[in-house]
Design a protein around this motif. Sequence first.
Motif, PDB file in Angstrom:
ATOM      1  N   LYS A   2       0.840  -1.175   0.000  1.00 13.10           N
ATOM      2  CA  LYS A   2       0.000   0.000   0.000  1.00 13.10           C
ATOM      3  C   LYS A   2       0.877   1.227   0.000  1.00 13.10           C
ATOM      4  O   LYS A   2       1.648   1.446   0.914  1.00 13.10           O
ATOM      5  CB  LYS A   2      -0.908  -0.022   1.209  1.00 13.10           C
ATOM      6  CG  LYS A   2      -1.857  -1.225   1.199  1.00 13.10           C
ATOM      7  CD  LYS A   2      -2.762  -1.231   2.400  1.00 13.10           C
ATOM      8  CE  LYS A   2      -3.704  -2.417   2.368  1.00 13.10           C
ATOM      9  NZ  LYS A   2      -4.538  -2.500   3.541  1.00 13.10           N
ATOM     10  N   GLN A  23     -18.259  -1.070 -17.301  1.00 13.41           N
ATOM     11  CA  GLN A  23     -17.067  -1.361 -16.517  1.00 13.41           C
ATOM     12  C   GLN A  23     -16.752  -2.845 -16.583  1.00 13.41           C
ATOM     13  O   GLN A  23     -17.627  -3.670 -16.792  1.00 13.41           O
ATOM     14  CB  GLN A  23     -17.280  -0.975 -15.050  1.00 13.41           C
ATOM     15  CG  GLN A  23     -17.190   0.533 -14.780  1.00 13.41           C
ATOM     16  CD  GLN A  23     -18.319   1.302 -15.366  1.00 13.41           C
ATOM     17  OE1 GLN A  23     -19.363   0.737 -15.571  1.00 13.41           O
ATOM     18  NE2 GLN A  23     -18.112   2.557 -15.666  1.00 13.41           N
ATOM     19  N   THR A  25     -14.683  -4.544 -13.883  1.00 13.44           N
ATOM     20  CA  THR A  25     -14.816  -5.087 -12.543  1.00 13.44           C
ATOM     21  C   THR A  25     -15.119  -3.957 -11.599  1.00 13.44           C
ATOM     22  O   THR A  25     -14.793  -2.812 -11.842  1.00 13.44           O
ATOM     23  CB  THR A  25     -13.512  -5.768 -12.078  1.00 13.44           C
ATOM     24  OG1 THR A  25     -12.458  -4.807 -12.186  1.00 13.44           O
ATOM     25  CG2 THR A  25     -13.181  -6.978 -12.917  1.00 13.44           C
ATOM     26  N   SER A 173      -7.810  -6.527  -3.246  1.00 11.21           N
ATOM     27  CA  SER A 173      -7.855  -5.419  -4.206  1.00 11.21           C
ATOM     28  C   SER A 173      -7.711  -5.884  -5.644  1.00 11.21           C
ATOM     29  O   SER A 173      -8.099  -5.191  -6.568  1.00 11.21           O
ATOM     30  CB  SER A 173      -6.734  -4.426  -3.895  1.00 11.21           C
ATOM     31  OG  SER A 173      -5.465  -5.012  -4.154  1.00 11.21           O
ATOM     32  N   GLY A 174      -7.105  -7.035  -5.838  1.00 13.65           N
ATOM     33  CA  GLY A 174      -6.883  -7.536  -7.192  1.00 13.65           C
ATOM     34  C   GLY A 174      -5.438  -7.840  -7.493  1.00 13.65           C
ATOM     35  O   GLY A 174      -5.119  -8.446  -8.513  1.00 13.65           O
ATOM     36  N   ASP A 175      -4.514  -7.449  -6.603  1.00 14.80           N
ATOM     37  CA  ASP A 175      -3.086  -7.674  -6.828  1.00 14.80           C
ATOM     38  C   ASP A 175      -2.499  -8.610  -5.774  1.00 14.80           C
ATOM     39  O   ASP A 175      -2.901  -8.582  -4.610  1.00 14.80           O
ATOM     40  CB  ASP A 175      -2.312  -6.356  -6.783  1.00 14.80           C
ATOM     41  CG  ASP A 175      -2.626  -5.463  -7.974  1.00 14.80           C
ATOM     42  OD1 ASP A 175      -2.954  -6.014  -9.046  1.00 14.80           O
ATOM     43  OD2 ASP A 175      -2.546  -4.230  -7.840  1.00 14.80           O
ATOM     44  N   THR A 212       4.652  -9.296  -9.219  1.00 14.12           N
ATOM     45  CA  THR A 212       3.257  -8.909  -9.020  1.00 14.12           C
ATOM     46  C   THR A 212       2.366  -9.659 -10.005  1.00 14.12           C
ATOM     47  O   THR A 212       2.703  -9.784 -11.183  1.00 14.12           O
ATOM     48  CB  THR A 212       3.079  -7.386  -9.220  1.00 14.12           C
ATOM     49  OG1 THR A 212       3.960  -6.691  -8.334  1.00 14.12           O
ATOM     50  CG2 THR A 212       1.648  -6.968  -8.914  1.00 14.12           C
ATOM     51  N   LYS A 214      -2.007 -10.602 -11.026  1.00 17.26           N
ATOM     52  CA  LYS A 214      -3.405 -10.213 -10.908  1.00 17.26           C
ATOM     53  C   LYS A 214      -4.240 -11.417 -10.463  1.00 17.26           C
ATOM     54  O   LYS A 214      -4.101 -12.523 -11.013  1.00 17.26           O
ATOM     55  CB  LYS A 214      -3.947  -9.704 -12.250  1.00 17.26           C
ATOM     56  CG  LYS A 214      -3.296  -8.410 -12.740  1.00 17.26           C
ATOM     57  CD  LYS A 214      -3.720  -7.231 -11.875  1.00 17.26           C
ATOM     58  CE  LYS A 214      -3.177  -5.927 -12.427  1.00 17.26           C
ATOM     59  NZ  LYS A 214      -3.525  -4.775 -11.547  1.00 17.26           N
ATOM     60  N   ALA A 240      -7.991  -4.164  -0.425  1.00 14.29           N
ATOM     61  CA  ALA A 240      -8.560  -2.971  -1.054  1.00 14.29           C
ATOM     62  C   ALA A 240      -8.781  -1.888  -0.003  1.00 14.29           C
ATOM     63  O   ALA A 240      -9.087  -2.177   1.158  1.00 14.29           O
ATOM     64  CB  ALA A 240      -9.878  -3.326  -1.733  1.00 14.29           C
ATOM     65  N   ARG A 258     -11.941  -1.411  -5.645  1.00 14.07           N
ATOM     66  CA  ARG A 258     -11.271  -2.367  -6.517  1.00 14.07           C
ATOM     67  C   ARG A 258     -10.938  -1.715  -7.855  1.00 14.07           C
ATOM     68  O   ARG A 258     -11.394  -0.628  -8.167  1.00 14.07           O
ATOM     69  CB  ARG A 258     -12.147  -3.601  -6.722  1.00 14.07           C
ATOM     70  CG  ARG A 258     -12.321  -4.426  -5.450  1.00 14.07           C
ATOM     71  CD  ARG A 258     -12.880  -5.802  -5.782  1.00 14.07           C
ATOM     72  NE  ARG A 258     -12.914  -6.637  -4.589  1.00 14.07           N
ATOM     73  CZ  ARG A 258     -13.945  -6.687  -3.749  1.00 14.07           C
ATOM     74  NH1 ARG A 258     -15.004  -5.947  -3.974  1.00 14.07           N
ATOM     75  NH2 ARG A 258     -13.903  -7.472  -2.690  1.00 14.07           N
ATOM     76  N   GLU A 259     -10.158  -2.438  -8.615  1.00 13.33           N
ATOM     77  CA  GLU A 259      -9.706  -1.914  -9.900  1.00 13.33           C
ATOM     78  C   GLU A 259     -10.893  -1.602 -10.814  1.00 13.33           C
ATOM     79  O   GLU A 259     -11.842  -2.372 -10.919  1.00 13.33           O
ATOM     80  CB  GLU A 259      -8.791  -2.951 -10.568  1.00 13.33           C
ATOM     81  CG  GLU A 259      -8.106  -2.453 -11.809  1.00 13.33           C
ATOM     82  CD  GLU A 259      -7.140  -3.487 -12.362  1.00 13.33           C
ATOM     83  OE1 GLU A 259      -6.419  -3.145 -13.304  1.00 13.33           O
ATOM     84  OE2 GLU A 259      -7.126  -4.622 -11.861  1.00 13.33           O
ATOM     85  N   ASN A 260     -10.831  -0.433 -11.460  1.00 11.36           N
ATOM     86  CA  ASN A 260     -11.835   0.003 -12.425  1.00 11.36           C
ATOM     87  C   ASN A 260     -13.208   0.289 -11.816  1.00 11.36           C
ATOM     88  O   ASN A 260     -14.216   0.284 -12.532  1.00 11.36           O
ATOM     89  CB  ASN A 260     -11.989  -1.025 -13.563  1.00 11.36           C
ATOM     90  CG  ASN A 260     -10.722  -1.164 -14.372  1.00 11.36           C
ATOM     91  OD1 ASN A 260      -9.993  -0.200 -14.562  1.00 11.36           O
ATOM     92  ND2 ASN A 260     -10.441  -2.381 -14.836  1.00 11.36           N
TER      93      ASN A 260
END
Length: 294
Positions: A2, A23, A25, A173-175, A212, A214, A240, A258-260
């Motif tokens: 973070k 969108q 996600t 968060s997605g990562d 990293t 996804k 997230a 979250r992403e997007n």
Amino acid sequence: MKVKSLFLALALGVCSAPAASGQQTGGSSAPPPQVSNAAANVGSSSSGSSFDGMGIKKYLLGPGDVLDLRVFNEPQFNGALVVDDEGKIEVPFVDVPILAQCRTDREIRKEITDALAKYIKRPQVSLRVSEMRSRPPATVFGAVRSPARVDMRKRTKLLEVLAVAGSVTEQASGDIQIFHTAPLMCPEPEDAVQLAAEKKSGTDALAVPYSTYKILDVRAGKEAANPYVRPGDIIVVQEAYPIYVTGAVVAPNSLYLRENLSLSRAIAQVGGARKGAKTDKGRIVRTKPGGELE
């Protein structure tokens, strides 16, 4: 990791913002934010949530491993052989140390048999690995259900490690970041691509390299997103940041960023705007580094 703290408040004077384009996600409803202390829980996780050595077909030795040597009718050779920091073992009465690192016990047994043949006629040698100490466990924590230390005595992929930890939670968060705290001891040909993809934390030559991935790619079964985890790796499933949707909406609530995630989607997830809301009065409030609002 973070990098900065983010606080986002959506205040609608009376209505919803105009709909945005489609969108990919978005966030999902979340309980009120709580302080996570997953890393502290790792130490209390039982190492029993490992693979218990199952599936080990070819264990390659490393520093710290212990071998048990037995020579029939020759007790002076019997005893424990510890692989030293240089990856070698010393056999009683054998002048030259024997290389053990990245080799199997069967390969070493043959070499010991040949060395003892100088002193004993047709030596009958038994050699087995009695303690596997060269591969520290991998640690997984963050947005997972059960932070854990995972046994690394066999080659294990990221998806298997996440399964041991009970999979990711809705707070993810997605990562996923994997920090490599130790160099790969016995690299194999398929490790070349993974090694080339490593990154450094900044410009410091002594910084810990990391990779990293996804979560969506892992779930989709993409081979590149399911690498082998190394002994000693630290796997962080990023959590997230919470956001708060308030004002003239049906059900003011907190969500996970979250992403997007778009403004219109965030409003939709709290039930949309109330009747009579002013769509031109939406406001986004963020915190700058240091806590100042903007």
